[in-house]
Design an enzyme around this catalytic site. Structure first.
Site, PDB file in Angstrom:
ATOM      1  N   GLU A   1      -3.707   3.978   2.267  1.00 24.02           N
ATOM      2  CA  GLU A   1      -3.903   4.293   3.679  1.00 24.02           C
ATOM      3  C   GLU A   1      -3.920   5.813   3.814  1.00 24.02           C
ATOM      4  O   GLU A   1      -3.097   6.510   3.210  1.00 24.02           O
ATOM      5  CB  GLU A   1      -2.742   3.712   4.506  1.00 24.02           C
ATOM      6  CG  GLU A   1      -2.859   3.955   6.002  1.00 24.02           C
ATOM      7  CD  GLU A   1      -1.707   3.352   6.807  1.00 24.02           C
ATOM      8  OE1 GLU A   1      -0.665   3.029   6.216  1.00 24.02           O
ATOM      9  OE2 GLU A   1      -1.860   3.208   8.031  1.00 24.02           O
TER      10      GLU A   1
ATOM     11  N   HIS B   1       0.836  -1.205   0.000  1.00 23.88           N
ATOM     12  CA  HIS B   1       0.000   0.000   0.000  1.00 23.88           C
ATOM     13  C   HIS B   1       0.864   1.245   0.000  1.00 23.88           C
ATOM     14  O   HIS B   1       2.079   1.169   0.191  1.00 23.88           O
ATOM     15  CB  HIS B   1      -0.966   0.017   1.199  1.00 23.88           C
ATOM     16  CG  HIS B   1      -0.321   0.176   2.549  1.00 23.88           C
ATOM     17  ND1 HIS B   1       0.010  -0.884   3.351  1.00 23.88           N
ATOM     18  CD2 HIS B   1       0.056   1.282   3.254  1.00 23.88           C
ATOM     19  CE1 HIS B   1       0.542  -0.442   4.478  1.00 23.88           C
ATOM     20  NE2 HIS B   1       0.592   0.871   4.440  1.00 23.88           N
TER      21      HIS B   1
END
Lengths: 134, 134
Positions: free
Chosen positions: A130, A79
């Site tokens: 995120e 991520h």
């Protein structure tokens, strides 16, 4: 709305080897492993001049990284994390635009002790994002 | 040896939609599309305070991004780019450590007009790494 790129997270199949490679061949500043039992990961931060690389390695029996490494045995980028000033305002704005927030939709305390949310990769170019309140 | 994270490259299946999303829902500064026929891509840079996101979209019949998008129809993170001061010294050091450099092993002029090399993902935690001479 989004600010700095806080980090890029790479799931690694061999944490010691990844640290040795970044410290040695790539000549980077590599921190010490930190166990994060609440998140099922051991993390290591590589400090670059403008951002960080975060190595993720499974910790415990229900690590979210285990399945990723089964699908990607060599490892891979897991991520990227963008900073936001106000995570609740960010969430509300994104949900109003139709983007899906993972889990309950409520921010949780992330590995850095800050409030975080994850956004659905299918809604963001196949990329798990995120958001971290800076 | 490695310096700043120059950019994170994301292959996107719909360039206009990705730009609109980052400009709108994510509130980022998004540049104009630039065709790079020598590299088979159209690129767009998203300017963050500390680094850039590079959208990659196929251009022409032999784009290196076409196969990636066939495997990842929603898109995905394609590579990350680290800056180095001396790309030939970096190459020699990495090859001496046993890491594989893609292609001929000679640096080429990348999308930013700088010398670049790509490193084999299997040797770097499943992560395609571009080195760019700063």
């Amino acid at each position: 709305m989004i600010g700095r790129l806080n980090h890029v997270a790479i799931a690694v199949p061999d944490l010691d080897a990844a640290c040795a490679q970044y410290r040695g061949a790539l000549g980077a500043v590599v921190g010490a492993p930190q166990d994060e039992p609440d998140h099922g990961v051991t993390v290591v931060f590589v400090e670059l001049p403008n951002t960080k690389i975060e190595f993720l390695y499974p910790l415990g029996d229900n690590s979210p990284i285990t399945g990723f490494l089964e699908k990607n045995p060599a490892g891979g980028i897991h991520h990227i994390c963008y900073e936001v000033d106000d995570i609740m305002a960010a969430r509300d704005r994104l949900q109003a635009e139709g983007a899906r927030v993972l889990g309950s939709g409520e921010p949780k305390i992330g590995a850095h002790g800050k409030l975080v949310l994850f956004l659905h990769p299918k809604d963001f170019n196949g990329c798990l994002i995120e958001l971290e309140e800076a």
